[in-house]
Scaffold this active site. Structure first.
Site, mmCIF file in Angstrom:
data_model
loop_
_atom_site.group_PDB
_atom_site.id
_atom_site.type_symbol
_atom_site.label_atom_id
_atom_site.label_comp_id
_atom_site.label_asym_id
_atom_site.label_seq_id
_atom_site.Cartn_x
_atom_site.Cartn_y
_atom_site.Cartn_z
ATOM 1 N N ASP A 78 5.842 4.213 12.932
ATOM 2 C CA ASP A 78 5.358 3.077 12.149
ATOM 3 C C ASP A 78 6.360 2.706 11.053
ATOM 4 O O ASP A 78 6.605 3.496 10.137
ATOM 5 C CB ASP A 78 4.001 3.454 11.518
ATOM 6 C CG ASP A 78 3.367 2.303 10.763
ATOM 7 O OD1 ASP A 78 3.916 1.181 10.797
ATOM 8 O OD2 ASP A 78 2.310 2.528 10.146
ATOM 9 N N MET B 101 -3.817 4.208 3.908
ATOM 10 C CA MET B 101 -2.843 4.628 2.889
ATOM 11 C C MET B 101 -3.595 4.619 1.573
ATOM 12 O O MET B 101 -3.397 3.745 0.718
ATOM 13 C CB MET B 101 -1.642 3.656 2.905
ATOM 14 C CG MET B 101 -0.763 3.854 4.131
ATOM 15 S SD MET B 101 0.225 2.401 4.532
ATOM 16 C CE MET B 101 -0.975 1.481 5.495
ATOM 17 N N HIS C 131 -3.208 -2.490 14.913
ATOM 18 C CA HIS C 131 -2.950 -1.530 13.829
ATOM 19 C C HIS C 131 -3.395 -2.187 12.523
ATOM 20 O O HIS C 131 -2.967 -3.294 12.184
ATOM 21 C CB HIS C 131 -1.457 -1.216 13.817
ATOM 22 C CG HIS C 131 -1.049 -0.178 12.826
ATOM 23 N ND1 HIS C 131 -1.177 1.175 13.050
ATOM 24 C CD2 HIS C 131 -0.493 -0.298 11.591
ATOM 25 C CE1 HIS C 131 -0.707 1.842 12.014
ATOM 26 N NE2 HIS C 131 -0.295 0.979 11.094
ATOM 27 N N MET D 225 -4.573 -0.257 2.273
ATOM 28 C CA MET D 225 -3.819 0.260 1.114
ATOM 29 C C MET D 225 -4.648 0.121 -0.150
ATOM 30 O O MET D 225 -5.336 -0.889 -0.336
ATOM 31 C CB MET D 225 -2.530 -0.550 0.941
ATOM 32 C CG MET D 225 -1.663 -0.561 2.189
ATOM 33 S SD MET D 225 -0.088 -1.365 1.859
ATOM 34 C CE MET D 225 0.605 -1.398 3.516
ATOM 35 N N ASP E 187 -3.685 -1.792 8.535
ATOM 36 C CA ASP E 187 -3.121 -1.076 7.392
ATOM 37 C C ASP E 187 -3.998 -1.261 6.156
ATOM 38 O O ASP E 187 -4.104 -2.360 5.609
ATOM 39 C CB ASP E 187 -1.719 -1.605 7.097
ATOM 40 C CG ASP E 187 -0.691 -1.109 8.105
ATOM 41 O OD1 ASP E 187 -0.638 0.113 8.340
ATOM 42 O OD2 ASP E 187 0.050 -1.946 8.662
ATOM 43 N N SER F 263 0.730 -4.808 13.747
ATOM 44 C CA SER F 263 0.051 -4.611 12.470
ATOM 45 C C SER F 263 -0.323 -5.971 11.888
ATOM 46 O O SER F 263 0.554 -6.777 11.559
ATOM 47 C CB SER F 263 0.982 -3.888 11.494
ATOM 48 O OG SER F 263 0.458 -4.006 10.191
ATOM 49 N N HIS G 287 -4.997 2.675 9.772
ATOM 50 C CA HIS G 287 -4.022 3.538 9.077
ATOM 51 C C HIS G 287 -4.349 3.469 7.590
ATOM 52 O O HIS G 287 -4.056 2.471 6.932
ATOM 53 C CB HIS G 287 -2.609 3.005 9.388
ATOM 54 C CG HIS G 287 -1.514 3.698 8.641
ATOM 55 N ND1 HIS G 287 -0.258 3.152 8.509
ATOM 56 C CD2 HIS G 287 -1.471 4.893 7.991
ATOM 57 C CE1 HIS G 287 0.515 3.979 7.818
ATOM 58 N NE2 HIS G 287 -0.205 5.032 7.476
ATOM 59 N N MET H 14 5.954 8.013 9.806
ATOM 60 C CA MET H 14 6.388 6.815 9.083
ATOM 61 C C MET H 14 7.915 6.749 9.095
ATOM 62 O O MET H 14 8.595 7.693 8.685
ATOM 63 C CB MET H 14 5.899 6.844 7.633
ATOM 64 C CG MET H 14 4.397 6.752 7.445
ATOM 65 S SD MET H 14 3.603 5.344 8.237
ATOM 66 C CE MET H 14 4.474 3.960 7.493
HETATM 67 C C1 DX5 Z 1 3.794 0.103 6.186
HETATM 68 C C2 DX5 Z 1 2.705 -0.074 7.245
HETATM 69 C C3 DX5 Z 1 3.283 -0.512 8.537
HETATM 70 C C4 DX5 Z 1 4.060 -1.785 8.451
HETATM 71 C C5 DX5 Z 1 4.573 -2.252 9.776
HETATM 72 O O1 DX5 Z 1 3.235 0.514 5.024
HETATM 73 O O2 DX5 Z 1 1.999 1.115 7.452
HETATM 74 O O3 DX5 Z 1 2.289 -0.518 9.538
HETATM 75 O O4 DX5 Z 1 3.362 -2.797 7.838
HETATM 76 O O5 DX5 Z 1 5.307 -3.439 9.580
HETATM 77 P P1 DX5 Z 1 6.817 -3.603 10.080
HETATM 78 O O6 DX5 Z 1 6.800 -3.379 11.567
HETATM 79 O O7 DX5 Z 1 7.163 -5.000 9.697
HETATM 80 O O8 DX5 Z 1 7.635 -2.562 9.381
HETATM 81 ZN ZN ZN Z 2 0.754 1.307 9.317
#
Ligand code: DX5
Ligand code: ZN
Length: 216
Positions: free
Chosen positions: A176, A69, A34, A38, A36, A9, A67, A138
């Site tokens: 994840d 969020m 990956h 948000m 992320d 990620s 991903h 998750m």
């Molecule tokens: C959390 C994210 C993950 C996260 C992974 O909100 O969706 O993808 O950043 O990071 P680690 O492996 O450090 O938990």
């Molecule tokens: Zn993620």
């Protein structure tokens, strides 16, 4: 060695180094990237949106796993596909029209995934499983990298594997949050096909060794 896919990620990298980190992912043996996204509403953190994805797209041939969020992702999923995401996942908890959003992702030409938070029953996925290419379990509450793996996530992964095998044998299970070189083997035995790894890769002195160790 397992056949598991490793998806670092980029959230856990330094955003000022995003370009070189993305290029580096194939050199260290990663399978997917990956990404992320948000929105500061569905989760208490903000990252980036489509422009980041289209800007980094030319820097890597690895599979881009976005991903989301974000609240009401149906509004934006097509734009993530257009920006270069090959798979777009969103949260069951964040969308009322789940089938509509999955359909938009597929119609735009990408694979689709559905994610669930640690407090959502795994069985809530059942109505959607046959439509999914990826199921994101998750193992931390989403919002931040570097959190601790929630122990009950192993049993949840095993339950999800039973459901996947029954309803959606071609879908992959992605775990994840809080995955590291110590717990990866048990997560893989519980049924994970894809491991997201933020801190475990970006916090490692030797990223190549970390990716190798995560494969088990
Ligand atoms: C959390 C994210 C993950 C996260 C992974 O909100 O969706 O993808 O950043 O990071 P680690 O492996 O450090 O938990
Ligand atoms: Zn993620």
């Amino acid at each position: 060695m397992s056949n598991v896919l490793i998806a670092p990620s980029v959230l856990s990298g330094n955003f000022a180094e995003m370009g070189s980190d993305v290029k580096n992912m194939s050199e260290i043996g990663a399978d997917w990237i990956h990404i992320d996204v948000m929105d500061g509403v569905f989760v208490p953190n903000l990252t980036f949106g489509f422009k980041m994805i289209s800007d980094i797209r030319p820097l890597s041939e690895l599979f881009f796993d976005a991903h989301l969020m974000i609240t009401k992702p149906i509004r934006y999923v097509e734009r993530f596909v257009a920006a270069g995401a090959e798979l777009v996942s969103f949260h069951l908890e964040a969308e009322t029209d789940v089938v509509g959003a999955l359909g938009k992702i597929k119609a735009a030409g990408a694979k689709c995934g559905l994610a669930i938070n640690p407090d959502t029953p795994v069985d809530a996925l059942i109505p959607y499983l046959e439509k999914l290419d990826l199921i994101v379990l998750m193992s931390v509450f989403p919002g931040f990298g570097g959190q601790k793996f929630i122990d009950g996530s192993l049993d949840r992964t095993a339950r999800l594997k039973q459901l996947r095998d029954k309803y959606a044998p071609d879908a992959l299970i992605e775990v994840d949050g809080g995955v590291n070189t110590e717990n990866a083997a048990s997560i893989i035995s519980a049924g994970a096909d894809v491991l997201v790894a933020g801190n475990a890769v970006f916090g490692a002195a030797d990223r190549t060794a970390a990716v190798k160790a995560l494969r088990g």
